[in-house]
Enzyme design. Structure first.
Site, PDB file in Angstrom:
ATOM      1  N   TYR A  50      49.030  42.593  40.097  1.00  0.00           N
ATOM      2  CA  TYR A  50      48.268  43.333  39.306  1.00  0.00           C
ATOM      3  C   TYR A  50      48.662  42.804  37.913  1.00  0.00           C
ATOM      4  O   TYR A  50      48.046  42.351  36.792  1.00  0.00           O
ATOM      5  CB  TYR A  50      48.301  44.882  39.253  1.00  0.00           C
ATOM      6  N   SER A  69      44.371  46.178  30.995  1.00  0.00           N
ATOM      7  CA  SER A  69      45.065  47.170  31.531  1.00  0.00           C
ATOM      8  C   SER A  69      46.239  47.190  30.571  1.00  0.00           C
ATOM      9  O   SER A  69      46.823  46.077  29.592  1.00  0.00           O
ATOM     10  CB  SER A  69      45.631  47.010  32.825  1.00  0.00           C
TER      11      SER A  69
HETATM   12  N1  LIG Z   1      42.262  53.905  36.232  1.00  0.00           N
HETATM   13  C1  LIG Z   1      43.278  53.374  35.426  1.00  0.00           C
HETATM   14  O1  LIG Z   1      44.237  53.980  35.358  1.00  0.00           O
HETATM   15  C2  LIG Z   1      43.021  51.902  34.902  1.00  0.00           C
HETATM   16  C3  LIG Z   1      43.859  51.654  33.851  1.00  0.00           C
HETATM   17  C4  LIG Z   1      43.761  50.512  33.184  1.00  0.00           C
HETATM   18  C5  LIG Z   1      42.892  49.567  33.623  1.00  0.00           C
HETATM   19  N2  LIG Z   1      42.197  49.502  34.566  1.00  0.00           N
HETATM   20  C6  LIG Z   1      41.164  48.841  35.250  1.00  0.00           C
HETATM   21  O2  LIG Z   1      39.897  49.207  34.802  1.00  0.00           O
HETATM   22  C7  LIG Z   1      39.075  48.627  35.588  1.00  0.00           C
HETATM   23  C8  LIG Z   1      38.027  49.836  36.135  1.00  0.00           C
HETATM   24  O3  LIG Z   1      38.699  50.691  37.100  1.00  0.00           O
HETATM   25  P1  LIG Z   1      38.528  52.137  37.121  1.00  0.00           P
HETATM   26  O4  LIG Z   1      39.539  53.108  36.907  1.00  0.00           O
HETATM   27  O5  LIG Z   1      37.268  52.606  36.573  1.00  0.00           O
HETATM   28  O6  LIG Z   1      38.266  52.299  38.788  1.00  0.00           O
HETATM   29  P2  LIG Z   1      37.220  52.340  39.961  1.00  0.00           P
HETATM   30  O7  LIG Z   1      36.218  53.299  39.627  1.00  0.00           O
HETATM   31  O8  LIG Z   1      38.012  52.106  40.973  1.00  0.00           O
HETATM   32  O9  LIG Z   1      36.365  50.816  39.504  1.00  0.00           O
HETATM   33  C9  LIG Z   1      36.641  49.635  40.155  1.00  0.00           C
HETATM   34  C10 LIG Z   1      35.482  49.008  40.235  1.00  0.00           C
HETATM   35  O10 LIG Z   1      35.604  47.791  40.677  1.00  0.00           O
HETATM   36  C11 LIG Z   1      34.531  47.572  41.427  1.00  0.00           C
HETATM   37  N3  LIG Z   1      35.156  46.322  42.390  1.00  0.00           N
HETATM   38  C12 LIG Z   1      36.144  46.325  42.900  1.00  0.00           C
HETATM   39  N4  LIG Z   1      36.438  44.891  43.830  1.00  0.00           N
HETATM   40  C13 LIG Z   1      35.108  44.362  43.425  1.00  0.00           C
HETATM   41  C14 LIG Z   1      34.387  42.985  43.929  1.00  0.00           C
HETATM   42  N5  LIG Z   1      34.930  42.572  44.575  1.00  0.00           N
HETATM   43  N6  LIG Z   1      33.240  42.856  43.536  1.00  0.00           N
HETATM   44  C15 LIG Z   1      32.584  43.773  42.543  1.00  0.00           C
HETATM   45  N7  LIG Z   1      32.948  45.113  42.124  1.00  0.00           N
HETATM   46  C16 LIG Z   1      34.254  45.388  42.689  1.00  0.00           C
HETATM   47  C17 LIG Z   1      34.439  48.646  42.545  1.00  0.00           C
HETATM   48  O11 LIG Z   1      33.158  48.711  42.843  1.00  0.00           O
HETATM   49  P3  LIG Z   1      32.824  48.461  44.625  1.00  0.00           P
HETATM   50  O12 LIG Z   1      33.965  49.020  45.352  1.00  0.00           O
HETATM   51  O13 LIG Z   1      31.409  49.123  44.785  1.00  0.00           O
HETATM   52  O14 LIG Z   1      32.563  47.172  44.549  1.00  0.00           O
HETATM   53  C18 LIG Z   1      34.599  49.767  41.265  1.00  0.00           C
HETATM   54  O15 LIG Z   1      33.561  50.249  40.975  1.00  0.00           O
HETATM   55  C19 LIG Z   1      39.694  47.790  36.661  1.00  0.00           C
HETATM   56  O16 LIG Z   1      39.698  46.595  36.344  1.00  0.00           O
HETATM   57  C20 LIG Z   1      41.063  48.335  36.367  1.00  0.00           C
HETATM   58  O17 LIG Z   1      42.204  47.353  36.691  1.00  0.00           O
HETATM   59  C21 LIG Z   1      42.348  51.104  35.344  1.00  0.00           C
END
Ligand SMILES: NC(=O)c1ccc[n+]([C@@H]2O[C@H](COP(=O)([O-])OP(=O)(O)OC[C@H]3O[C@@H](n4cnc5c(N)ncnc54)[C@H](OP(=O)(O)O)[C@@H]3O)[C@@H](O)[C@H]2O)c1
Length: 235
Positions: free
Chosen positions: A149, A135
Protein backbone atom coordinates in the site's frame (compact mmCIF):
# COMPACT_ATOMS: atom_id res chain seq x y z
CA UNK A 1 -23.02 21.13 -22.40
CA UNK A 2 -22.92 18.84 -19.34
CA UNK A 3 -19.43 17.83 -18.31
CA UNK A 4 -18.70 14.14 -17.94
CA UNK A 5 -16.91 12.62 -14.96
CA UNK A 6 -15.76 8.97 -14.85
CA UNK A 7 -15.32 7.59 -11.34
CA UNK A 8 -13.63 4.29 -10.44
CA UNK A 9 -14.54 2.76 -7.11
CA UNK A 10 -17.94 4.37 -7.55
CA UNK A 11 -19.89 1.60 -5.83
CA UNK A 12 -18.96 2.58 -2.29
CA UNK A 13 -17.19 4.93 0.07
CA UNK A 14 -15.56 8.03 -1.35
CA UNK A 15 -16.29 7.12 -4.98
CA UNK A 16 -20.00 6.92 -4.25
CA UNK A 17 -19.99 10.20 -2.31
CA UNK A 18 -18.13 11.93 -5.16
CA UNK A 19 -20.65 10.58 -7.68
CA UNK A 20 -23.55 11.98 -5.72
CA UNK A 21 -21.97 15.35 -5.10
CA UNK A 22 -20.78 15.80 -8.69
CA UNK A 23 -24.18 14.76 -10.08
CA UNK A 24 -25.86 17.28 -7.77
CA UNK A 25 -23.50 19.91 -9.19
CA UNK A 26 -24.67 19.07 -12.71
CA UNK A 27 -22.04 16.61 -13.92
CA UNK A 28 -22.92 13.53 -15.90
CA UNK A 29 -21.34 10.69 -13.93
CA UNK A 30 -19.97 7.40 -15.21
CA UNK A 31 -19.73 4.79 -12.49
CA UNK A 32 -17.20 1.96 -12.52
CA UNK A 33 -16.26 -0.80 -10.10
CA UNK A 34 -16.52 -4.58 -10.15
CA UNK A 35 -19.87 -4.99 -8.36
CA UNK A 36 -22.72 -4.06 -10.69
CA UNK A 37 -25.19 -4.06 -7.81
CA UNK A 38 -23.14 -1.54 -5.84
CA UNK A 39 -23.02 0.74 -8.88
CA UNK A 40 -26.81 0.45 -9.16
CA UNK A 41 -27.13 1.51 -5.51
CA UNK A 42 -24.95 4.54 -6.16
CA UNK A 43 -26.98 5.47 -9.24
CA UNK A 44 -30.23 5.06 -7.33
CA UNK A 45 -29.32 8.04 -5.14
CA UNK A 46 -28.69 10.28 -8.14
CA UNK A 47 -31.19 12.48 -9.89
CA UNK A 48 -29.28 13.10 -13.10
CA UNK A 49 -27.56 11.36 -15.99
CA UNK A 50 -25.52 8.32 -15.01
CA UNK A 51 -23.89 5.49 -16.91
CA UNK A 52 -22.89 2.34 -15.08
CA UNK A 53 -19.93 0.45 -16.51
CA UNK A 54 -18.95 -2.45 -14.25
CA UNK A 55 -15.32 -3.38 -14.76
CA UNK A 56 -12.16 -4.52 -13.10
CA UNK A 57 -9.63 -1.70 -13.36
CA UNK A 58 -6.86 -4.28 -13.73
CA UNK A 59 -8.35 -5.32 -17.08
CA UNK A 60 -6.80 -3.04 -19.70
CA UNK A 61 -9.16 -4.09 -22.48
CA UNK A 62 -12.17 -3.42 -20.29
CA UNK A 63 -10.82 0.01 -19.39
CA UNK A 64 -10.30 0.91 -23.07
CA UNK A 65 -13.75 -0.38 -23.97
CA UNK A 66 -15.27 1.68 -21.15
CA UNK A 67 -13.53 4.82 -22.37
CA UNK A 68 -14.82 4.16 -25.88
CA UNK A 69 -18.33 3.68 -24.55
CA UNK A 70 -18.26 6.94 -22.59
CA UNK A 71 -17.13 8.88 -25.64
CA UNK A 72 -19.62 7.11 -27.91
CA UNK A 73 -22.43 7.91 -25.49
CA UNK A 74 -21.59 11.48 -24.47
CA UNK A 75 -19.03 12.69 -27.02
CA UNK A 76 -16.68 13.92 -24.33
CA UNK A 77 -14.86 13.08 -21.11
CA UNK A 78 -13.90 15.94 -18.81
CA UNK A 79 -12.65 14.43 -15.59
CA UNK A 80 -11.56 11.28 -13.79
CA UNK A 81 -11.82 10.53 -10.09
CA UNK A 82 -9.78 7.40 -9.47
CA UNK A 83 -10.89 5.94 -6.17
CA UNK A 84 -10.61 2.18 -6.82
CA UNK A 85 -8.14 0.77 -4.34
CA UNK A 86 -7.32 -2.12 -2.07
CA UNK A 87 -5.13 -3.16 0.81
CA UNK A 88 -4.68 -6.40 2.69
CA UNK A 89 -4.50 -7.31 6.38
CA UNK A 90 -1.29 -9.28 5.66
CA UNK A 91 0.77 -6.24 4.79
CA UNK A 92 4.11 -6.33 6.59
CA UNK A 93 7.37 -8.01 5.57
CA UNK A 94 6.78 -10.82 8.06
CA UNK A 95 3.33 -11.81 6.76
CA UNK A 96 2.81 -10.47 3.22
CA UNK A 97 2.82 -12.70 0.15
CA UNK A 98 4.18 -11.52 -3.16
CA UNK A 99 1.07 -12.35 -5.19
CA UNK A 100 -0.98 -10.06 -2.98
CA UNK A 101 1.73 -7.39 -3.12
CA UNK A 102 1.50 -7.43 -6.90
CA UNK A 103 -2.26 -7.23 -6.86
CA UNK A 104 -2.33 -4.25 -4.51
CA UNK A 105 0.12 -2.48 -6.83
CA UNK A 106 -1.97 -3.52 -9.87
CA UNK A 107 -5.10 -1.90 -8.46
CA UNK A 108 -3.65 1.12 -6.65
CA UNK A 109 -0.94 2.11 -9.11
CA UNK A 110 -0.99 0.31 -12.47
CA UNK A 111 -4.73 0.74 -12.96
CA UNK A 112 -4.53 4.47 -12.30
CA UNK A 113 -2.02 4.76 -15.14
CA UNK A 114 -4.14 2.50 -17.35
CA UNK A 115 -7.28 4.63 -16.94
CA UNK A 116 -5.46 7.94 -17.36
CA UNK A 117 -3.70 6.62 -20.45
CA UNK A 118 -7.00 5.53 -22.01
CA UNK A 119 -8.67 8.86 -21.27
CA UNK A 120 -5.78 11.19 -22.08
CA UNK A 121 -6.84 12.17 -25.63
CA UNK A 122 -10.27 13.16 -24.27
CA UNK A 123 -8.79 15.02 -21.31
CA UNK A 124 -6.57 16.97 -23.68
CA UNK A 125 -9.61 17.91 -25.74
CA UNK A 126 -11.55 19.08 -22.70
CA UNK A 127 -8.75 20.67 -20.62
CA UNK A 128 -9.64 17.87 -18.26
CA UNK A 129 -9.08 17.04 -14.63
CA UNK A 130 -7.73 13.96 -12.90
CA UNK A 131 -8.21 13.43 -9.18
CA UNK A 132 -6.15 10.51 -7.94
CA UNK A 133 -7.41 9.30 -4.57
CA UNK A 134 -4.13 8.44 -2.91
CA UNK A 135 -3.70 8.42 0.86
CA UNK A 136 -1.85 9.85 3.83
CA UNK A 137 0.44 6.91 3.10
CA UNK A 138 1.14 8.46 -0.30
CA UNK A 139 2.06 11.75 1.30
CA UNK A 140 4.15 10.70 4.30
CA UNK A 141 5.50 7.37 5.47
CA UNK A 142 3.07 5.39 7.61
CA UNK A 143 4.47 2.07 8.81
CA UNK A 144 1.05 0.57 9.49
CA UNK A 145 -0.16 1.08 5.92
CA UNK A 146 1.93 -1.85 4.73
CA UNK A 147 4.59 -2.56 2.14
CA UNK A 148 2.42 -2.75 -0.99
CA UNK A 149 0.00 0.00 0.00
CA UNK A 150 2.77 2.46 0.94
CA UNK A 151 4.76 1.69 -2.21
CA UNK A 152 1.75 1.95 -4.52
CA UNK A 153 0.27 5.09 -3.00
CA UNK A 154 3.55 6.98 -2.71
CA UNK A 155 4.23 6.24 -6.40
CA UNK A 156 0.99 8.04 -7.24
CA UNK A 157 2.68 11.30 -6.35
CA UNK A 158 5.09 10.71 -9.25
CA UNK A 159 2.23 9.73 -11.54
CA UNK A 160 0.46 13.02 -10.81
CA UNK A 161 3.62 15.12 -11.06
CA UNK A 162 4.69 13.64 -14.38
CA UNK A 163 1.16 14.08 -15.70
CA UNK A 164 1.16 17.73 -14.69
CA UNK A 165 4.66 18.33 -16.03
CA UNK A 166 3.93 16.67 -19.36
CA UNK A 167 0.34 17.60 -19.98
CA UNK A 168 -0.09 21.13 -18.62
CA UNK A 169 0.51 22.42 -22.15
CA UNK A 170 -2.62 20.51 -23.19
CA UNK A 171 -4.63 21.93 -20.29
CA UNK A 172 -4.73 18.66 -18.32
CA UNK A 173 -4.63 19.13 -14.55
CA UNK A 174 -4.11 16.41 -11.96
CA UNK A 175 -4.50 16.33 -8.19
CA UNK A 176 -2.83 13.99 -5.71
CA UNK A 177 -5.49 13.72 -3.02
CA UNK A 178 -4.27 12.36 0.30
CA UNK A 179 -6.98 11.72 2.86
CA UNK A 180 -6.31 10.52 6.38
CA UNK A 181 -8.64 7.93 7.92
CA UNK A 182 -12.08 7.87 6.31
CA UNK A 183 -14.93 5.81 7.78
CA UNK A 184 -15.62 3.41 4.90
CA UNK A 185 -15.62 -0.34 4.29
CA UNK A 186 -11.95 0.01 3.38
CA UNK A 187 -11.08 -0.16 7.08
CA UNK A 188 -12.28 -3.77 7.20
CA UNK A 189 -9.01 -4.66 5.46
CA UNK A 190 -6.93 -3.59 8.46
CA UNK A 191 -5.26 -6.22 10.67
CA UNK A 192 -7.17 -4.68 13.58
CA UNK A 193 -10.52 -3.38 12.33
CA UNK A 194 -11.52 -0.05 13.96
CA UNK A 195 -14.76 -0.14 15.93
CA UNK A 196 -17.71 2.23 15.55
CA UNK A 197 -16.38 4.57 18.25
CA UNK A 198 -13.05 4.96 16.45
CA UNK A 199 -14.81 5.56 13.12
CA UNK A 200 -16.73 8.47 14.62
CA UNK A 201 -13.47 10.42 14.80
CA UNK A 202 -12.59 9.86 11.17
CA UNK A 203 -13.43 11.79 8.03
CA UNK A 204 -16.64 10.84 6.24
CA UNK A 205 -16.87 10.06 2.52
CA UNK A 206 -18.83 13.32 2.17
CA UNK A 207 -15.92 15.29 3.65
CA UNK A 208 -13.72 13.96 0.88
CA UNK A 209 -16.39 14.47 -1.77
CA UNK A 210 -16.60 18.15 -0.80
CA UNK A 211 -12.85 18.44 -1.32
CA UNK A 212 -13.07 16.72 -4.69
CA UNK A 213 -15.92 19.00 -5.69
CA UNK A 214 -13.69 22.00 -4.95
CA UNK A 215 -11.15 20.60 -7.41
CA UNK A 216 -13.82 19.82 -10.02
CA UNK A 217 -15.26 23.33 -9.70
CA UNK A 218 -11.91 25.08 -10.11
CA UNK A 219 -11.57 27.17 -13.28
CA UNK A 220 -9.45 25.85 -16.16
CA UNK A 221 -6.46 28.07 -15.32
CA UNK A 222 -6.23 26.68 -11.75
CA UNK A 223 -4.50 23.44 -10.85
CA UNK A 224 -4.61 21.90 -7.36
CA UNK A 225 -1.49 19.74 -7.34
CA UNK A 226 -1.88 18.07 -3.97
CA UNK A 227 -4.38 18.10 -1.13
CA UNK A 228 -4.00 16.52 2.29
CA UNK A 229 -7.19 16.15 4.31
CA UNK A 230 -6.95 15.24 7.97
CA UNK A 231 -9.55 14.19 10.51
CA UNK A 232 -9.54 16.17 13.73
CA UNK A 233 -10.99 14.30 16.74
CA UNK A 234 -14.52 15.43 17.60
CA UNK A 235 -14.77 17.19 20.96
N1 LIG B 1 -10.82 4.67 4.00
C1 LIG B 1 -9.66 5.24 4.28
O1 LIG B 1 -9.29 5.43 5.45
C2 LIG B 1 -8.78 5.72 3.15
C3 LIG B 1 -7.83 6.70 3.46
C4 LIG B 1 -7.03 7.19 2.43
C5 LIG B 1 -7.17 6.73 1.15
N2 LIG B 1 -8.09 5.75 0.87
C6 LIG B 1 -8.23 5.34 -0.52
O2 LIG B 1 -9.47 5.80 -0.97
C7 LIG B 1 -9.91 5.02 -2.08
C8 LIG B 1 -11.39 4.70 -1.89
O3 LIG B 1 -11.52 3.88 -0.76
P1 LIG B 1 -12.76 3.97 0.25
O4 LIG B 1 -12.21 4.32 1.57
O5 LIG B 1 -13.85 4.77 -0.33
O6 LIG B 1 -13.13 2.43 0.37
P2 LIG B 1 -14.11 1.45 -0.40
O7 LIG B 1 -15.51 1.83 -0.13
O8 LIG B 1 -13.66 0.08 -0.04
O9 LIG B 1 -13.79 1.76 -1.94
C9 LIG B 1 -12.86 1.07 -2.71
C10 LIG B 1 -13.50 0.85 -4.06
O10 LIG B 1 -12.55 0.28 -4.96
C11 LIG B 1 -13.23 -0.60 -5.81
N3 LIG B 1 -12.28 -1.57 -6.34
C12 LIG B 1 -11.41 -2.34 -5.64
N4 LIG B 1 -10.74 -3.14 -6.47
C13 LIG B 1 -11.19 -2.86 -7.73
C14 LIG B 1 -10.89 -3.37 -9.02
N5 LIG B 1 -9.96 -4.34 -9.19
N6 LIG B 1 -11.54 -2.87 -10.08
C15 LIG B 1 -12.48 -1.90 -9.92
N7 LIG B 1 -12.81 -1.37 -8.73
C16 LIG B 1 -12.17 -1.86 -7.64
C17 LIG B 1 -14.28 -1.26 -4.91
O11 LIG B 1 -15.40 -1.70 -5.67
P3 LIG B 1 -15.63 -3.23 -6.12
O12 LIG B 1 -15.27 -4.09 -4.95
O13 LIG B 1 -17.07 -3.27 -6.51
O14 LIG B 1 -14.72 -3.42 -7.30
C18 LIG B 1 -14.69 -0.11 -4.00
O15 LIG B 1 -15.83 0.54 -4.48
C19 LIG B 1 -8.99 3.83 -2.13
O16 LIG B 1 -8.09 4.01 -3.20
C20 LIG B 1 -8.23 3.87 -0.81
O17 LIG B 1 -6.92 3.38 -0.94
C21 LIG B 1 -8.90 5.24 1.85
Amino acid sequence: MQRVLWITGAGSGMGRAVARSAAAAGWTVVLSGRRAEALRDTASGIDGTTLQIPLDVRDRDAVRAARDRVVAEFGRLDALVLAAGRNTPQRQWDDQDVDTFQDVVAVNLNAVVTVVDAALPDLRASSGLVVVVSSYAGWAFHPNAGVAYSASKSALSSVVRTLNAGEAAHGVRATHLCPGDVATDFLDQRPVVPDAAAREHMLTPDDVARTVQFVLDSPAHVRIDELVVSPVPRR
